[in-house]
Design an enzyme around this catalytic site. Sequence first.
Site, short mmCIF file in Angstrom:
data_model
loop_
_atom_site.label_atom_id
_atom_site.label_comp_id
_atom_site.label_asym_id
_atom_site.label_seq_id
_atom_site.Cartn_x
_atom_site.Cartn_y
_atom_site.Cartn_z
N SER A 145 0.69 -0.97 -0.39
CA SER A 145 -0.26 0.41 -0.45
C SER A 145 0.45 1.07 0.07
CB SER A 145 -0.43 -0.22 0.63
OG SER A 145 -1.88 1.63 1.28
N TYR A 158 -3.51 -1.50 10.09
CA TYR A 158 -3.18 -1.58 8.68
C TYR A 158 -1.99 -0.86 8.02
CZ TYR A 158 -4.39 -1.37 3.47
OH TYR A 158 -4.59 -1.62 2.91
#
Length: 258
Positions: A145, A158
């Site tokens: 990400s 996350y």
Amino acid sequence: MTETDPQHGRIAMITGASAGIGRALAVRLAEDGWSVALCSRREEALREVAAEHPALADRLHAYPVDVTDAAESAAVFRAVEEELGEVDTLVLNAGDYDPMPLDDFDPELFRRLIEVNFLGAVNGLHAALPLMRERRRGQILLNASLSAYRGLPQAAPYGASKAAVLNMAEALRPALAGSGVSLRVINPGFVKTRLTEKNRFRMPQLITPEQAAAYIHREIDAAGFEIFFPKRFGWTLKLLRLLPYRWFFSLTRRMVQP
């Protein structure tokens, strides 16, 4: 590879393929002639992908798997190769997400996201690397990400799990040089999925899963280590990595102050 080149005979295996980027990429590759093993815990959702694309049904194959189970991950990888043939490209895309404001600090959320996002990728690598190294060919794409670049407010669990994926890939790629096995990362920005719908802030340059799949498809056979998108947002976050902490925290404090 161009977007119109036939890719008949190539086999991809994609985890997290029941929704979002994984689902869209599976369909895009099948349209291009690939046979695709769709993997997820949600078997019914996997079968729906083929049912919704009847013209591609003979190229979309459902393989239920829990990526947090190392033995099951290895068994499913072997089953795919026995039934479909040698996996050309493995996309370790399974992911989970929940935002976490400081007042809701939750060790269990860290544990859950690390189990799926990071250790799920570790289990996939453990399943595929020995076979790919033995035959001296294959490609593995790890979905990390853009949030892996630097810590962002409300994304501690996350971001930490995705930073671990990126760091692992950076550590392993040099060791695989000359092995015939290519290890690469995908760093998406905000993609409209059931997971990002949990966010309560404006997501800059939000794209659809189909747009994300198009970015990946375009670069799936490139030699570079990283596929990142959207480009403008990605370059902005790359520049943020260069900022001294004093300036970086001055910016991110504004994201949490009322």
